[in-house]
Design a protein around this motif. Structure first.
Motif, mmCIF file in Angstrom:
data_model
loop_
_atom_site.group_PDB
_atom_site.id
_atom_site.type_symbol
_atom_site.label_atom_id
_atom_site.label_comp_id
_atom_site.label_asym_id
_atom_site.label_seq_id
_atom_site.Cartn_x
_atom_site.Cartn_y
_atom_site.Cartn_z
ATOM 1 N N HIS A 81 0.971 -1.129 -0.039
ATOM 2 C CA HIS A 81 0.250 0.123 -0.036
ATOM 3 C C HIS A 81 0.658 1.227 0.019
ATOM 4 C CE1 HIS A 81 -2.716 -3.081 1.021
ATOM 5 N NE2 HIS A 81 -2.326 -3.344 2.368
ATOM 6 N N THR A 84 0.561 6.177 -4.015
ATOM 7 C CA THR A 84 -0.044 6.977 -4.618
ATOM 8 C C THR A 84 0.582 7.928 -5.792
ATOM 9 O OG1 THR A 84 0.189 8.716 -2.997
ATOM 10 C CG2 THR A 84 -1.498 7.305 -2.384
ATOM 11 N N ARG A 85 -0.219 8.478 -6.476
ATOM 12 C CA ARG A 85 0.148 9.236 -7.531
ATOM 13 C C ARG A 85 1.251 10.691 -6.897
ATOM 14 N NH1 ARG A 85 -3.391 11.899 -11.929
ATOM 15 N NH2 ARG A 85 -4.590 12.782 -10.031
ATOM 16 N N HIS A 111 -0.806 3.483 -16.174
ATOM 17 C CA HIS A 111 -0.870 4.186 -15.139
ATOM 18 C C HIS A 111 0.155 5.336 -15.057
ATOM 19 C CE1 HIS A 111 0.416 4.452 -10.670
ATOM 20 N NE2 HIS A 111 -0.909 4.748 -10.514
ATOM 21 N N THR A 139 -10.337 7.480 -12.994
ATOM 22 C CA THR A 139 -10.690 5.910 -12.703
ATOM 23 C C THR A 139 -11.950 6.002 -11.929
ATOM 24 O OG1 THR A 139 -9.343 6.507 -10.581
ATOM 25 C CG2 THR A 139 -7.796 5.812 -12.329
ATOM 26 N N SER A 218 -1.443 -2.507 -4.340
ATOM 27 C CA SER A 218 -2.736 -2.378 -4.105
ATOM 28 C C SER A 218 -3.629 -1.435 -4.738
ATOM 29 C CB SER A 218 -2.879 -2.480 -2.595
ATOM 30 O OG SER A 218 -2.773 -1.214 -2.008
ATOM 31 N N GLY A 219 -3.137 -0.227 -4.994
ATOM 32 C CA GLY A 219 -3.662 0.828 -5.399
ATOM 33 C C GLY A 219 -4.498 1.737 -4.188
ATOM 34 N N PRO A 226 -8.621 4.142 -1.514
ATOM 35 C CA PRO A 226 -8.321 3.991 -2.717
ATOM 36 C C PRO A 226 -7.845 5.370 -3.266
ATOM 37 C CG PRO A 226 -10.413 3.270 -2.445
ATOM 38 C CD PRO A 226 -10.191 3.781 -1.002
ATOM 39 N N ASP A 227 -6.963 5.192 -4.199
ATOM 40 C CA ASP A 227 -6.420 6.353 -4.763
ATOM 41 C C ASP A 227 -7.216 6.877 -6.083
ATOM 42 O OD1 ASP A 227 -4.432 8.683 -5.252
ATOM 43 O OD2 ASP A 227 -3.132 7.492 -6.215
#
Length: 308
Positions: A81, A84-85, A111, A139, A218-219, A226-227
């Protein structure tokens, strides 16, 4: 921040480079000559080398980033985890600063295009331009629904092919991925749908499929949030020169999203690769490379200083 032992070469010398930032290993790989283009691969978690672009390396200094998390020694303490961007963009910012040139181009695929868009919006100072290659402005459920529609259309075109059930099974397993082995299996399993016509060129493309390496990411942020992305409003204010590249047959970030990015970003250019899916740099390499090269030439970055 610590660097690998000095070898008498500069940060843009050909080959692989490694340094550490807060105990996290960051690698990047330099190939080619010309204006500098930093390349961020996709996934997240797909190993960087699928994105090698030899046709562009004759025109540009390609700096291929290994996004943190894709190698065991580059993982965050919160792995899988926390990728993130914003975190990817922070690592990109340090890397671009280390290259020692006034400006670079930033090319993100899949991505990586979401990461590149975020970086262009929030840290544009050292960017001469950005290439959003197979990206999208959002997304979440809307993006997933469009991908589902595109996959259904692709499956209908290949009805009866003996490889189709395996591809659809891999898509079905995508939401249950929980480790590296499953990530690799799903990435290779869905891959035929990511090309305009994989099975018509399987002899050439099968080795590419077999070489895919991946790490489970995981994203989710560290707190398991969630991102989720929605850049539609922000992209209307993006002032950097921007090239949007999309494959007409891409099932994941397809032509709808390429058109929308183009319409949102003022003055952007759009290249639709009519004989490509998600990997236009492999399916139409000359057109892809010529368009990126012309974009760089027309927006004016100079040659890097390679003195170490």
């Amino acid at each position: 921040m610590t660097a690998s032992p000095a070898q008498g070469t500069g940060p843009l010398s050909p080959g692989s480079h490694t340094y550490q930032l807060a105990g996290i290993v960051q690698r990047y790989h330099v190939h080619g000559a010309g204006p500098v283009c930093v390349v961020h691969s996709g996934g997240p978690g797909i190993a960087w080398d699928y994105l090698r672009m030899p046709a562009l390396e004759t025109h540009l200094t390609m700096v291929y980033v290994e996004p943190v998390g894709t190698a065991e020694d580059s993982r965050l303490p919160s792995h899988p985890h926390g990728y993130t961007r914003e975190r990817y963009s922070g690592f990109l910012d340090v890397l671009i600063s280390r290259l020692g040139v006034p400006e670079v181009y930033l090319l993100g695929h899949s991505h990586g295009a979401f990461v590149a868009a975020h970086h262009a919006l929030h840290r544009p100072e050292r960017l001469a331009g950005v290439v959003l290659y197979e990206g999208a402005p959002v997304t979440g459920p809307e993006h997933a629904a469009e991908a589902g529609r595109m996959v259904e259309a692709w499956a209908a075109r290949h009805a009866g092919h003996p490889g189709l059930p395996g591809v659809l099974a891999a898509f079905g397993a995508m939401s249950r991925i929980s480790d590296d082995e499953e990530t690799v299996a799903v990435a290779r399993g869905v891959l035929p749908s990511y090309f305009a016509d994989y099975w018509a060129d399987e002899e050439r493309l099968a080795p590419f499929r077999d070489a895919i390496r991946a790490t489970y990411i995981s994203g989710l942020d560290e707190d398991l949030t969630p991102d989720v992305i929605d850049d539609r409003v922000a992209l209307k204010g993006l002032t950097l020169p921007t090239l949007v590249v999309v494959g007409l047959h891409d099932v994941i970030c397809g032509p709808r999203w390429g058109r929308e990015l183009h319409e949102l970003i003022p003055g952007s250019r759009l290249l639709t690769l009519e004989n490509s899916g998600h990997f236009g740099h492999l399916e139409e390499p000359e057109l892809f490379a010529d368009t990126v090269r012309d974009f760089v030439r027309s927006t004016g970055a100079g040659e890097p200083d390679r003195r170490g």
